[in-house]
Design a protein around this motif. Structure first.
Motif, PDB file in Angstrom:
ATOM      1  N   GLY B  57      36.830  34.937  44.353  1.00  0.00           N
ATOM      2  CA  GLY B  57      36.917  33.524  44.787  1.00  0.00           C
ATOM      3  C   GLY B  57      36.828  32.581  43.597  1.00  0.00           C
ATOM      4  N   GLY B  89      40.070  30.352  47.198  1.00  0.00           N
ATOM      5  CA  GLY B  89      38.921  30.698  46.343  1.00  0.00           C
ATOM      6  C   GLY B  89      37.617  30.283  46.990  1.00  0.00           C
ATOM      7  N   THR B  90      37.586  29.035  47.518  1.00  0.00           N
ATOM      8  CA  THR B  90      36.373  28.536  48.172  1.00  0.00           C
ATOM      9  C   THR B  90      36.048  29.379  49.402  1.00  0.00           C
ATOM     10  N   LEU B  92      36.777  32.509  49.889  1.00  0.00           N
ATOM     11  CA  LEU B  92      36.243  33.815  49.457  1.00  0.00           C
ATOM     12  C   LEU B  92      34.799  33.682  48.972  1.00  0.00           C
TER      13      LEU B  92
END
Lengths: 422, 256
Positions: B57, B89-90, B92
């Protein structure tokens, strides 16, 4: 107002609470607490801006491809502005060549000022509105914003480009019998006295001013004020269909350039020119001569936007009584979607107008636009359209009218030369 | 005659630092990701899946910082490629923290947490907020610079704005951290109040589990949310009224 980011952050906070409860995870709950605190505190960190603005323009009237400088003074009349986005709203056709119309700043309270300087290039004719000034204040984290406008508006008129044409053989068939009504401030054939000059061998005997000869002892002749050679009428089609194509390539734009070039040429030749623009209404610039007339014609052409669908037939009926008989009439039209074309042209021919039609080819403009956008062009459909257009042109030529089919690739000067075989 | 094309300009896909002015924000965003990972592991201990999700992430969020705002969806309203990487990413990172902290017996009873642990949880919350904020701010200021350079030929100086951002942002972050800590500690007050009101309720399972944290958040934020709704409406009306008054004054000035 909430930004997308604020909505996403609140959604993430709610998701974290639900996930935290489902998974018995205090980490997610503490994250959601921080996220909600982040949003709540940001609400109060957003302040409204109170600005005053003044714009100065170097020119208010220019030709296509011309530039104008703008200087925008923005003064803060309120408290701290915080994160402030300022944009001087410009029409999308306007290009910035130097400087900026956009800034992101933080003005000092009560009197804090900034100056935006920029040079705009106007590639296309039209009436352009510069402004209003749009303001957007944000909190530091861009979670909330407030928008407002400073109603500071300026207008710029962009005239269509005028090409220099050496010679056009468009003139009245009987210029001497029907010389027109307009006096032009130069010596020539006419009735009114203009000036006295020295006698030159060959001058008619009856022109000698005997009184002047008696007082000066020199042979002097009277000169008369010349009447215009012919009255030319330009009929410009600015209907909605003339806008087919792209912003930078369409019949309206090409036609306006042709009309401007023709008007400039005739006015330079001391002819009297009248312009009729038809779109959703009819706008007429009554016949006249000189620079003022050119300015009025150019202004009318600049403001001729593609709209409406008035037929040429109706225009001819309305305008015909005001057209000088037997004079040249130049119709600039893409000949699209007008069932009255044949009737209109036939009426003009019956009244012995010398009609020339310059027709920017909208089919080619449409194909060009599609190809530029990467849209597939069906060749069969366009071949049929071309055929229909050819038939219409042949029909109009059958009335004894000269029709110039103007394809976008052909330069304006060449098109105007094609209209010379009179 | 020059060719003018007013068709929408498409941003080409490129990898790299778009503007050096925002490099600091990118670095801070990545650092916050690493701090977040360390704090999470400090609180929960190690688990491979959670750790990997967190790491991927953070890397994806960093990768998004290095991309141009390339359009992948047909609508302008949907995120561009760099924002999409940040979103994934956030997501994850949240998934990693969710897995790492799930069903943790030591942490599931807030009444057993020490002030130090509350402090760590506050740091975790704030680090997560900073991770989102710095990464997003980097994209936002890149876009601001993009917009400024696209609309002008001059070099746009974002320096004073960034300085103000760091200054105002840091001050607000202190308040946010304080508010978060108060919110987390508030459940102790809630438990005490419940005990005083009814000992049976004070010893209930709900008040000795993560539910008490959710109840605390609901008690604080539901009224606050309602207040904000009215606040926005009030502010809008106030602005309209002010504008009308201003216009009336201007009109009066014209006619006098």
């Amino acid at each position: 107002m909430w930004t997308k980011k604020a909505v996403l952050v609140v959604s993430l906070a709610i998701l974290s609470i639900l996930l935290g409860l489902a998974l018995r995870n205090p980490l997610l709950l503490s994250m959601s607490a921080a996220l909600l605190a982040y949003v709540s505190i940001s609400v109060f960190a957003n302040t409204a801006a109170r600005l005053a603005a003044e714009r100065k323009l170097s020119h208010e009237k220019i030709f296509e491809d011309g530039t104008a400088k703008a200087e925008l003074l923005i003064v803060n009349r309120g408290g701290k502005t915080g994160f402030l986005e300022v944009r001087d709203k410009l029409p999308r056709q306007v290009q910035i060549k130097e400087g900026t119309n956009y800034t992101y700043l933080n003005l000092n309270p009560k009197g804090g000022a900034t100056r935006l300087k920029y040079t705009m290039k106007f590639p296309l004719k039209g009436l352009y509105q510069i402004g209003p000034i749009t303001l957007r204040t944000q909190d530091p984290f861009n979670l909330f914003y407030r928008e407002s406008e400073v109603p500071e508006i300026s207008e710029i008129t962009v005239f269509p480009q005028v090409r220099d044409v050496k010679e056009l053989y468009i003139k009245s068939k009987q210029p001497k019998i029907y010389p027109g009504e307009m006096k032009v401030k130069m010596p020539g054939p006419g009735t009114d006295f203009f000036a006295i000059r020295d006698y030159i061998p060959g001058d008619p005997f009856r022109d000698i001013n005997w009184k002047a000869y008696a007082s000066t002892g020199k042979l002097l002749v009277n000169e008369r004020e010349r009447l215009s050679v012919s009255d030319v009428t330009i009929v410009f089609d600015s209907r909605e269909v003339s806008g087919i194509g792209m912003d930078s390539d369409n019949a309206n734009l090409y036609g306006a350039r042709a009309a401007a070039t023709l008007a400039n040429f005739f006015l330079k030749r001391r002819d009297s020119v009248q312009l009729v623009v038809y779109s959703d209404k009819v706008r007429t610039v009554k016949k006249g001569t000189g620079q003022k007339q050119l300015f009025e014609i150019l202004t009318a052409l600049a403001s001729a936007e593609p709209k409406g669908d008035l037929p040429l037939g109706g225009i001819v009926e309305v305008v015909l009584p005001y057209m000088p008989r037997h004079s040249p009439v130049i119709v600039i039209s893409n000949l699209e979607e007008d069932d009255t074309l044949s009737k209109a042209v036939s009426t003009m021919k019956v009244l012995e107008f010398d009609v020339t039609i310059i027709s920017p080819n909208s089919i080619e403009f449409e194909i060009m636009a599609k190809q530029k956008k990467g849209i597939k062009v069906d060749p069969v459909a366009y071949n049929i359209l071309r055929l229909e257009r050819d038939i219409l042109i042949q029909e109009l030529m059958g009335y004894g009218v000269r029709v110039v089919d103007w394809k976008p690739a052909i330069p304006l000067t060449q098109v105007l030369l094609e209209a010379r075989n009179y | 005659m020059a060719e003018y094309d007013f068709l929408e300009e498409k941003v080409p896909l490129k990898i790299g630092i778009r503007y050096p002015e925002t490099t600091m924000l990118k670095v801070l965003g990545f650092l916050m990701g690493l701090v977040l990972m360390v704090v999470t592991l400090l609180i929960t201990g190690f688990s491979l899946t959670g750790f990997l999700l967190l790491l991927i992430g953070i890397i994806l969020a960093l990768f998004g910082q290095l991309l141009t705002p390339y359009t992948i969806f047909p609508s302008e309203k949907l995120p561009k490629l760099n924002a999409l990487f940040l979103l994934i990413g956030t997501g994850l990172v949240v998934a990693g923290i969710a897995i790492l902290g799930a069903n943790n017996a030591e942490l599931s009873d807030p009444s057993q947490l020490s002030f130090g642990q509350y402090l760590l949880l506050t740091v975790l919350g704030i680090t997560f907020v900073l991770f989102i904020e710095y990464n997003h701010a980097s994209l936002r200021f890149d876009d601001v610079l993009d917009s400024a350079t696209r609309h002008s030929q001059e070099v746009f100086d974002v320096g004073p704005v960034l300085k103000n951002y760091y200054k105002a942002g840091s001050t607000l972050m202190v308040f946010i951290a304080g508010a978060t800590l108060l919110l987390l500690v508030f459940n102790s007050i809630l438990r005490w109040a419940a005990l005083s009101a009814n000992p049976q309720f004070g010893h209930s399972v709900v008040l000795h589990s993560v539910y008490v944290m959710a109840i605390t958040l609901a008690i604080v934020f539901v009224p606050l949310g309602i207040f904000l709704l009215y606040y926005f409406e009030y502010m809008e009306e106030k602005l309209k009224k002010e504008e009308e008054e201003k216009r009336a004054k201007e009109t009066a000035a014209i006619y006098t």
